[in-house]
Design a protein around this motif. Structure first.
Motif, PDB file in Angstrom:
ATOM      1  N   MET A 162       0.841  -1.201   0.000  1.00 42.93           N
ATOM      2  CA  MET A 162       0.000   0.000   0.000  1.00 42.93           C
ATOM      3  C   MET A 162       0.877   1.252   0.000  1.00 42.93           C
ATOM      4  N   LYS A 163       0.390   2.262  -0.663  1.00 39.39           N
ATOM      5  CA  LYS A 163       1.116   3.526  -0.737  1.00 39.39           C
ATOM      6  C   LYS A 163       0.357   4.595   0.038  1.00 39.39           C
ATOM      7  N   LEU A 164       1.027   5.206   1.027  1.00 40.38           N
ATOM      8  CA  LEU A 164       0.412   6.297   1.786  1.00 40.38           C
ATOM      9  C   LEU A 164       0.320   7.529   0.893  1.00 40.38           C
ATOM     10  N   VAL A 165      -0.896   8.044   0.704  1.00 44.34           N
ATOM     11  CA  VAL A 165      -1.072   9.206  -0.172  1.00 44.34           C
ATOM     12  C   VAL A 165      -1.522  10.453   0.585  1.00 44.34           C
ATOM     13  N   TYR A 166      -2.020  10.278   1.829  1.00 46.85           N
ATOM     14  CA  TYR A 166      -2.478  11.452   2.572  1.00 46.85           C
ATOM     15  C   TYR A 166      -2.508  11.133   4.062  1.00 46.85           C
ATOM     16  N   THR A 167      -1.994  12.045   4.857  1.00 49.81           N
ATOM     17  CA  THR A 167      -2.054  11.919   6.311  1.00 49.81           C
ATOM     18  C   THR A 167      -3.019  12.972   6.835  1.00 49.81           C
ATOM     19  N   GLY A 168      -4.154  12.518   7.344  1.00 49.09           N
ATOM     20  CA  GLY A 168      -5.169  13.433   7.835  1.00 49.09           C
ATOM     21  C   GLY A 168      -5.171  13.531   9.353  1.00 49.09           C
ATOM     22  N   LYS A 169      -6.061  14.395   9.876  1.00 45.96           N
ATOM     23  CA  LYS A 169      -6.130  14.587  11.320  1.00 45.96           C
ATOM     24  C   LYS A 169      -6.670  13.353  12.027  1.00 45.96           C
ATOM     25  N   THR A 170      -7.673  12.719  11.425  1.00 45.91           N
ATOM     26  CA  THR A 170      -8.309  11.572  12.082  1.00 45.91           C
ATOM     27  C   THR A 170      -8.230  10.291  11.252  1.00 45.91           C
ATOM     28  N   LYS A 171      -7.696  10.397  10.026  1.00 44.03           N
ATOM     29  CA  LYS A 171      -7.570   9.214   9.152  1.00 44.03           C
ATOM     30  C   LYS A 171      -6.361   9.373   8.235  1.00 44.03           C
ATOM     31  N   ASN A 172      -5.730   8.242   7.910  1.00 43.37           N
ATOM     32  CA  ASN A 172      -4.708   8.215   6.872  1.00 43.37           C
ATOM     33  C   ASN A 172      -5.280   7.512   5.647  1.00 43.37           C
ATOM     34  N   VAL A 173      -4.814   7.890   4.461  1.00 42.41           N
ATOM     35  CA  VAL A 173      -5.350   7.353   3.209  1.00 42.41           C
ATOM     36  C   VAL A 173      -4.232   6.641   2.447  1.00 42.41           C
ATOM     37  N   PHE A 174      -4.521   5.395   2.057  1.00 37.81           N
ATOM     38  CA  PHE A 174      -3.562   4.586   1.301  1.00 37.81           C
ATOM     39  C   PHE A 174      -4.162   4.213  -0.050  1.00 37.81           C
ATOM     40  N   GLU A 175      -3.302   4.098  -1.056  1.00 41.86           N
ATOM     41  CA  GLU A 175      -3.734   3.651  -2.381  1.00 41.86           C
ATOM     42  C   GLU A 175      -3.545   2.146  -2.487  1.00 41.86           C
ATOM     43  N   LEU A 176      -4.590   1.445  -2.942  1.00 41.46           N
ATOM     44  CA  LEU A 176      -4.543  -0.010  -3.076  1.00 41.46           C
ATOM     45  C   LEU A 176      -4.198  -0.404  -4.511  1.00 41.46           C
TER      46      LEU A 176
END
Length: 226
Positions: free
Chosen positions: A1-15
């Protein structure tokens, strides 16, 4: 998985399949160590909050999908507190869409000269830009069109979806003896410009009252799932 965004309450990964994975955190917004959904910065960490937020999101997104309303939800995994979602572009740099059933919060601060606090509102929809520094300013339908952020058709679709989704949540709360006063959502669109509900539906995104008293988000989560 590739981390694409670090948010305040969630992180977003590309599948690898082209979808995305949201990792729910135990970080919450607040100030001086007190949980406050209205704050724009992380105030504290509460063990288990990511799990209950995911569980409420899973519950409502499944219900909304079953009602024929489009969302980005694919599936949730409670073991690692993640949710797989369809790819979606946000409008502009991010919009919040609020549906109000009673006059409280920023609405009464703005319009208190014309309406009593707590007065009923007819599923009133408003949109604000997600901009912490500028205090999430309101924007009109005409403004969104002029700024090329969305079309008039997309605006009308979002407003319609918002009222339908709010009723689903409000009816559920009413069955549990509680009343939804207002709730905020986020929307995106796919490659064809079709609108879909994105992000989450959790206790920190809504104001709910019981017997005229505001229910704190963590207490609301406990009451909802007991």
């Amino acid at each position: 998985m590739k981390l694409v965004y670090t948010g305040k309450t969630k992180n977003v990964f590309e599948l690898e399949n082209g979808n995305y994975l949201l990792k729910f955190k135990d970080d919450v917004t607040g100030k001086d160590g007190v949980f406050d959904p209205g704050e724009n910065s992380i105030g504290l960490t509460i063990e288990g909050v990511g799990d209950v937020n995911l569980r409420m999101t899973d519950y409502f997104f499944k219900k909304i999908n079953a009602a024929g309303i489009r969302t980005h939800f694919v599936q949730a995994n409670f073991d690692d507190t993640t949710m797989e979602v369809l790819p979606a572009k946000v409008f502009g740099k991010g919009l919040e869409v609020i549906c109000r059933r009673r006059a409280v919060g920023s609405f009464i601060r703005r319009y208190g000269d014309y309406i009593e606090s707590g007065a009923e509102l007819p599923y009133y929809v408003e949109m604000t830009f997600k901009n912490d520094e500028k205090g999430d300013p309101l924007v009109t339908k005409e403004g969104l069109i002029v700024l090329n952020i969305m079309t008039g058709e997309q605006y009308d679709k979002i407003a319609e979806m918002t009222r339908e989704i709010t009723k689903i949540v409000a009816d559920d709360m009413a069955e549990k003896g509680m009343e939804l006063y207002d709730i905020k959502f986020e929307y995106g669109y796919d490659a064809d410009g079709e609108v879909m509900l994105i992000d989450e539906i959790a206790s920190g995104n809504m104001r709910v009252y019981k017997d005229g008293e505001y229910i704190q988000p963590m207490e609301l989560s406990s009451l909802f799932f007991r």
